[in-house]
Design a protein around this motif. Structure first.
Motif, PDB file in Angstrom:
ATOM      1  N   LEU A 582       0.842  -1.187   0.000  1.00  9.52           N
ATOM      2  CA  LEU A 582       0.000   0.000   0.000  1.00  9.52           C
ATOM      3  C   LEU A 582       0.881   1.243   0.000  1.00  9.52           C
ATOM      4  CD1 LEU A 582      -3.002   0.801   0.141  1.00  9.52           C
ATOM      5  CD2 LEU A 582      -2.717   1.041   2.590  1.00  9.52           C
ATOM      6  N   GLU A 583       0.692   2.052  -1.024  1.00  6.53           N
ATOM      7  CA  GLU A 583       1.457   3.304  -1.070  1.00  6.53           C
ATOM      8  C   GLU A 583       1.023   4.182   0.098  1.00  6.53           C
ATOM      9  OE1 GLU A 583       1.402   5.364  -4.886  1.00  6.53           O
ATOM     10  OE2 GLU A 583       0.818   3.457  -5.774  1.00  6.53           O
ATOM     11  N   TYR A 584       1.983   4.841   0.679  1.00  9.85           N
ATOM     12  CA  TYR A 584       1.630   5.677   1.822  1.00  9.85           C
ATOM     13  C   TYR A 584       2.744   6.671   2.101  1.00  9.85           C
ATOM     14  CZ  TYR A 584      -0.382   6.786   6.399  1.00  9.85           C
ATOM     15  OH  TYR A 584      -0.951   7.411   7.470  1.00  9.85           O
ATOM     16  N   ASN A 585       2.352   7.882   2.329  1.00  7.05           N
ATOM     17  CA  ASN A 585       3.308   8.911   2.709  1.00  7.05           C
ATOM     18  C   ASN A 585       3.053   9.259   4.172  1.00  7.05           C
ATOM     19  OD1 ASN A 585       4.556  11.359   3.286  1.00  7.05           O
ATOM     20  ND2 ASN A 585       4.377  12.060   1.163  1.00  7.05           N
ATOM     21  N   ARG A 586       3.986   8.893   5.025  1.00  8.38           N
ATOM     22  CA  ARG A 586       3.757   9.078   6.459  1.00  8.38           C
ATOM     23  C   ARG A 586       3.760  10.540   6.886  1.00  8.38           C
ATOM     24  NH1 ARG A 586       3.608   4.155   9.000  1.00  8.38           N
ATOM     25  NH2 ARG A 586       4.092   2.589   7.450  1.00  8.38           N
ATOM     26  N   ALA A 587       4.402  11.349   6.096  1.00  4.22           N
ATOM     27  CA  ALA A 587       4.440  12.765   6.460  1.00  4.22           C
ATOM     28  C   ALA A 587       3.082  13.412   6.236  1.00  4.22           C
ATOM     29  CB  ALA A 587       5.507  13.470   5.646  1.00  4.22           C
ATOM     30  N   THR A 588       2.406  13.004   5.167  1.00  3.59           N
ATOM     31  CA  THR A 588       1.153  13.676   4.817  1.00  3.59           C
ATOM     32  C   THR A 588      -0.069  12.785   4.999  1.00  3.59           C
ATOM     33  OG1 THR A 588       1.411  12.946   2.546  1.00  3.59           O
ATOM     34  CG2 THR A 588       2.310  15.112   3.097  1.00  3.59           C
ATOM     35  N   ASP A 589       0.159  11.521   5.363  1.00  6.50           N
ATOM     36  CA  ASP A 589      -0.939  10.556   5.443  1.00  6.50           C
ATOM     37  C   ASP A 589      -1.672  10.402   4.115  1.00  6.50           C
ATOM     38  OD1 ASP A 589      -0.602   9.762   8.075  1.00  6.50           O
ATOM     39  OD2 ASP A 589      -1.721  11.485   8.837  1.00  6.50           O
ATOM     40  N   GLU A 590      -0.931  10.517   3.034  1.00  4.34           N
ATOM     41  CA  GLU A 590      -1.560  10.358   1.728  1.00  4.34           C
ATOM     42  C   GLU A 590      -1.161   9.033   1.107  1.00  4.34           C
ATOM     43  OE1 GLU A 590      -0.206  13.894  -0.150  1.00  4.34           O
ATOM     44  OE2 GLU A 590      -1.935  15.064   0.506  1.00  4.34           O
ATOM     45  N   SER A 591      -2.059   8.517   0.304  1.00  2.00           N
ATOM     46  CA  SER A 591      -1.778   7.277  -0.397  1.00  2.00           C
ATOM     47  C   SER A 591      -2.201   7.418  -1.848  1.00  2.00           C
ATOM     48  CB  SER A 591      -2.527   6.120   0.249  1.00  2.00           C
ATOM     49  OG  SER A 591      -2.535   5.016  -0.633  1.00  2.00           O
TER      50      SER A 591
END
Length: 1081
Positions: A582-591
């Motif tokens: 699952l793609e996920y950007n922990r800084a922005t909580d975006e996927s």
RNA sequence: GGGCGGUUAGCUCAGUUGGUAGAGCGUCUCGUUUACACCGAGAAUGUCGGGGGUUCGAGCCCCUCACCGCCCACCA
């Protein structure tokens, strides 16, 4: 409807909508199952999450998969039950509570069992709802009225029943054996709850002196402290180095105990020194050796991992402290020979996260072997259960084969207390290993049994231990349905249909359910077991608490909506069982991937808005199904595509291809419906009331509603919302309960009921006599074709061919006296494949293939057929103009002749034959593809030539192929509209005054020409043409090479050869056009 | 030590019984056409992990090697 539209925002807002439908579904008991309604059951039990738990991505993924399956089956009409519930998770809860107590500086023993359990139940009441409410947020279509908890009354009753029955059948016993002891939770754990970890350790070499003073024996160990419990040293009896020592004794250092040297096969002479210290009470291997050689079992450990009185000078020390001390002692004594670095595996407790100690203690066990035999028999003899993907079946089997007895007692309080009562009065008021006991379903019953055995002075006390949580989980599929009572639910819904779960609990849960069920219900509790993969984090790592890399589904739900998250997860699934990332950007909580799905939901929303705006406030039902008489090419195309989508979707889901189904729906909705159909239909919707407009509206409404239904299992909320607006359904009606689209359903309102020429899904039946009579039917799909006189002539010719061939068939049939077989045969033949024009030959082929291929009549029949063929070809030639001459040549040239000469090839060749027959119009989809490709080519050229997107232009389309020109003519309005063409010319040849002023492109064998007013960039055009040319030439080369290979022509299937020929012809034509263009620059 | 999965476009992954390599995201160029900029149009991008073999033809089948990941296992 129109009046409701202003309320529809141009962006779909999931949060409020989703919660609304979740509440409405639940309040209206939309998913409440009812066994009494009968039908075909479809039942899934939820893999019960821990009450301690909160929602993680694994739950979201699993629930998305199950809910999609469940909603689908509900919609296709199965009597569906998805049963929810939670698991009491004995160790997890106990750990939490003990931690709370510790904060108050108390232990469970301080407050006592009763108070402890009271706290536990209170805790369950307060926190147990979390996971359940989070599941609601996923929109799961479970039947909440049947929610269960493994410790509720009914299930506890099932546990008692199971335990007592097992015991009475001799399948549960109590005994003193070596178990895995977890010093952290101070309880036994099962083999499964132990995971081995590789650690960097040491191998310590010690010297034990022989009692007779004749020397030493050197042993090596990774756990020096256990030497305190050594009762022997073992060597391999074949080992010449030590064989002579067997029978002698050694003096164990520190403890000063005299221990024997024994011979045992288990010792590997090549490892270490070839001498093994034996600690029967603290190692499974040594335990076995101890039994074999009658060695004493000296337990040196307390339950908390400290050393007991048998630890000599180290009594009271923790096991790891003791290790250090022992080493030191031995070193001082000179018994330590060396220390090696050594990497080895250490068993860790799954829960406690500390090394487990093999320890001898009295526990309860389930005797597995006889039960596993039954379960294995189901697998081997009935392939039950059926695993998806199948490879897990092997894993499951191997495990069942190698099973050891299952330790089911836990020294905990939270759980099902073991229903055994000890006659403590027989052993001085204490429960000891030898205290007699009775097993019963209640204390009263136990009392009676005890009195019968020991007299009424007996005092009884229940075993304080509880059962392994998985004991009750193992009963889940039937205990939740009412077992041991024969309830209506159990009778109807059991065995359940599908179990969806992760591979990590195949052993823990799946196999144990299968064991329990095969014993107690005589059936495997589920037909299919769908094993899904793991959701990995953005770096491909397994999500875990310790790594703190979990992705909280609720954050993504908040941001993008439940439907988006669910769709993203399911779309990623390829086949089955593969892990997904699952793609996920922990800084922005975006996927990115969830965002893509959110965009899709929004696209669906807006496409629906568009449709609804254009329906004059009418619902699909009010508009009626598409009226075939008024359908235009685009309508037929999208309807045909939709029909195929229905079949595809159903087929995929039926075989657990959820990802595939989701992708197919995405492509259809976004690609076909939005990008093409809606765009094509816009001009028609701007017209005043007209049949064309109505047909467009009907088609839009029909396809949209159908697609909403198809999508509903995947995106339940947004589809439910749109559907309600679209159909104006009342609030107590649900899309979730509508029937799923069926490919074979008659979708078109028509006065001529029997033939839906554009609907390929329904083969019609015909009798032998109808074979000729069916002919006119084929005109239906070609009506537009017949608008030109030239086409009429061609059609007549075709008719003639068919007729002649048909007559040939009949003659042959009669001639060989096989009429008896014919009627039944032809009954089975589909007659209205719309693209079939030469279907006389086609059915001849079919007939031969089906009926004569293996019969002895074949040879004679073939001979006659050869003659007929000559006649047919001759007659075609005789009556032919250029085109059919071409046809005849083609027939003569390859496929048809091949087909007739080589019976085997006939069936596969018929398609090739049809494509090769230049006079046959293209099918609707082929026509449409050509139109779409042409539009794309024009758009491409416009961009290459930097023509402003909005500027209307003149375009000439040139093709020597009549059917291509025909298709282009049919689609000319579409081309004009979508490629912004003001003047469109479709021509056989082109005469150009100024070729240098023309942009040129090729698609198929269609040449696209755009004359330009200004001077064009010759270099740019040349570059483009050369690029196209290179591509076409490469293709020509590749296919020429292939076709020049005689073996390919002879051995490849005729349709493949024909396909290659077609492609080559097209590529050659492209090369020709492009060379010509370049030459003229 | 056994067993299983994976290795395809910059990233994430599809690829149906072998028959001309695909999608989404990202990138680049255009675009305010009255459903949607969470949009539309167009473009670029691949020695299908390496090496053998079978075949007319291999991303797909067989063998072998490499790497990544998982499961099982009593070598002290």
């Amino acid at each position: 409807m129109t009046e409701t539209l202003p309320a529809l925002s141009s962006q779909y807002e999931p949060s409020a909508t989703e919660v609304k439908w979740q509440a409405l579904w639940e309040d209206n008991h939309a998913f409440q199952a009812d066994a009494s309604k009968g039908g075909e059951p479809y039942c899934v039990v939820i893999p019960p999450p821990n009450v301690t738990g909160s929602l993680h991505m694994g739950h979201a993924f699993e629930s998305a998969l199950i809910d999609t399956l469940v909603r689908y089956h509900r919609m296709i009409g199965r009597n569906t039950l998805w049963l929810p519930g939670t698991d009491h998770a004995s160790i997890a809860v106990q750990t939490i509570l003990e931690r709370q107590l510790k904060a108050e500086d108390k232990t469970r023993n301080d407050i006592g069992r009763e108070a402890f359990l009271e706290k536990a139940w209170q805790w369950k009441a307060e926190s147990g709802g979390t996971i359940v409410n989070q599941l609601r947020r996923l929109g799961v279509s479970v039947d909440w009225s049947r929610e269960r908890f493994t410790m509720d009354e009914g299930l506890s009753k099932a546990v008692l029943e199971a335990f007592v029955r097992f015991y009475e059948e001799g399948l549960i016993y109590r005994g003193n054996y070596m178990v895995n002891w977890c010093p952290a939770s101070q309880s036994a754990v099962s083999d499964l709850e132990v995971e081995s970890k590789e650690v960097d350790g040491n191998l310590w070499h010690f010297r034990y002196p022989l009692t007779d003073g004749s020397g030493y024996v050197e042993v090596a160990t990774t756990r020096p402290e256990t030497m305190l419990g050594d009762t022997a040293v073992a060597v391999n009896p074949e080992d010449d180095r030590y064989r002579h020592l067997i029978g002698k004794t050694l003096k164990l250092p520190i403890m000063e105990r005299e221990i024997p040297i024994i011979g045992d096969e288990l010792v590997d002479p090549t490892f270490g020194t070839g001498c093994v210290k034996v600690t029967p009470a603290h190692d499974p291997n040594d335990f076995a050796m101890g039994q074999r050689h009658n060695l004493p079992f000296i337990n040196i450990l307390n339950k908390d991992g400290t050393l007991n009185e048998n630890g000599g000078p180290f009594e009271g020390l923790d096991r790891f402290e003791a290790r250090k001390e022992v080493i030191e002692w031995l070193q001082t004594e000179g018994a330590l020979v060396k220390i090696e670095d050594y990497k080895h595996t250490v068993p860790y407790s799954d829960r406690g996260k500390v090394p487990v100690e093999p320890l001898i203690s009295t526990q309860w066990f389930v005797k597995i072997e006889p039960i596993a035999q039954k379960t294995l028999a189901f697998l081997d003899e009935e392939q039950s259960p059926h695993f998806v993907p199948e490879r897990w079946g092997k894993v499951y089997r191997d495990w069942l084969v190698n099973l050891k007895d299952w330790c089911i007692s836990r020294q905990l309080w939270w759980g099902h207390q073991i229903p055994a009562w000890y006659a403590v009065s027989e052993t001085e008021g204490e429960i000891r290993d030898n205290t007699p006991f009775v097993v019963a379903k209640s204390e009263a019953e136990a009392w009676e049994k005890a009195v019968a055995q020991f007299g009424d002075q007996v005092k009884i006390q229940q075993d304080p231990d509880v059962l392994d949580t998985w004991f009750s989980s193992g009963l889940w599929p039937f205990s939740t349905l009412g077992w041991p009572e024969q309830t209506a639910d159990l009778n109807f819904y059991y065995p359940t249909t599908t179990l969806v779960t992760g591979f990590d609990i195949i052993f823990f849960w799946v196999a144990r359910m299968a064991l329990m069920a095969s014993h107690f219900t005589g059936q495997i509790p589920f037909k299919d077991v769908y094993i899904h993969g793991l959701v990995r984090d953005e770096n491909g790592k397994k999500m875990s608490k310790s790594a703190d890399n979990g992705i909280n589904p609720l954050i993504l739900i908040e941001k993008y909506g439940t439907d988006a998250l669910r769709y993203a997860l399911i779309r990623e699934v390829a086949g089955a069982g593969q892990d997904i990332r699952l793609e996920y950007n922990r800084a922005t909580d975006e996927s990115g991937s969830v965002e893509a799905s959110r965009n899709f939901a929004n696209k669906l929303w807006n496409a629906s808005r568009f449709v609804m705006i254009n329906l004059n406030g009418q619902t699909p039902a009010q508009l009626g199904n598409p009226n075939r008489d008024n359908l235009e090419l685009a309508d037929r195309w999208i309807l045909e595509k939709f029909e195929r989508l229905v079949t595809q979707t159903r087929t995929s889901i039926d075989s657990y291809g959820l990802g595939e189904a989701a992708k197919g729906l995405y492509e259809f909705m976004w690609g076909d419906f939005c990008d093409w159909y809606i765009e094509l239909v816009k001009p028609r919707l701007r017209q005043d009331d007209s049949p064309s407009r109505l047909a467009a509206q009907q088609t839009l409404a029909y396809v949209l509603e159908g697609t909403l239904k198809l999508l509903h299992p995947f995106m339940p909320h947004v589809t439910e919302e749109i559907w309600h607006t679209l159909t104006q359904a009342s609030a107590d009606q649900f899309l979730a309960l509508q029937p799923y689209p069926k490919a074979a359903a008659p979708v078109v309102q028509t006065s001529l009921d029997n033939d839906d020429p554009w609907n390929p899904a329904e083969p019609e039946e015909a009798t032998a006599t109808a074979s000729a009579a069916a002919m006119p039917k084929t005109e239906k799909p070609s009506l537009n074709v017949l608008s030109e006189p030239g086409q009429l002539i061609k059609f007549a010719l075709q008719y003639k061919q068919v007729l002649l061939i048909g007559l040939g068939v009949v003659a042959a049939i009669i001639g060989f006296n096989v009429l008896d077989g014919v009627i039944s045969t032809l009954n089975a033949v589909p007659f209205v494949e719309p693209t079939l024009e030469l279907f006389g030959l086609y059915y001849l082929g079919q007939f031969i293939y089906k009926n004569l291929l293996w019969s002895d009549r074949r040879q004679a029949f073939t001979r006659s057929l050869g003659e007929e063929k000559q006649k047919i070809l001759k007659s075609i030639r005789d009556g032919a103009n250029n085109t059919s001459e071409q046809t005849a040549e083609v027939l003569e040239d390859n496929t048809a002749v091949l087909a007739l000469q080589r019976l085997r090839a006939i069936k596969t060749s018929d398609r090739a034959l049809i494509t090769q027959t230049a006079s046959a119009p293209l099918g609707i989809e082929a026509q449409f593809e050509l139109i779409i490709d042409t539009i794309r080519t024009i758009r491409n050229l416009r961009q290459e030539a930097s023509i402003k997107p909005g500027l209307p232009i003149a375009v000439t389309l040139q093709s020597e192929s009549e059917r291509e020109r025909l298709a282009l003519t049919n689609g000319q309005d579409y081309i004009k509209d979508l490629a912004k063409v003001a003047e469109l010319t479709i021509a056989t040849t082109v005469i150009e005054d100024d070729l240098k002023q023309t942009m040129v492109g090729v698609t198929g064998t269609v040449q696209v020409l755009i004359p330009l007013a200004g001077v064009i960039d010759i270099d740019a055009l040349r570059a483009k043409l050369e690029k196209d040319l290179a591509k076409a030439e490469k293709e020509v080369q590749s296919f020429q090479g292939r076709l020049q290979n005689q073996k390919f022509v002879d051995q490849a299937p005729p349709e493949v050869v024909q396909g290659a020929r077609d492609t080559l012809a097209e590529a050659e034509k492209q090369v020709e056009i492009l060379c010509d263009r370049l030459a003229r620059l």
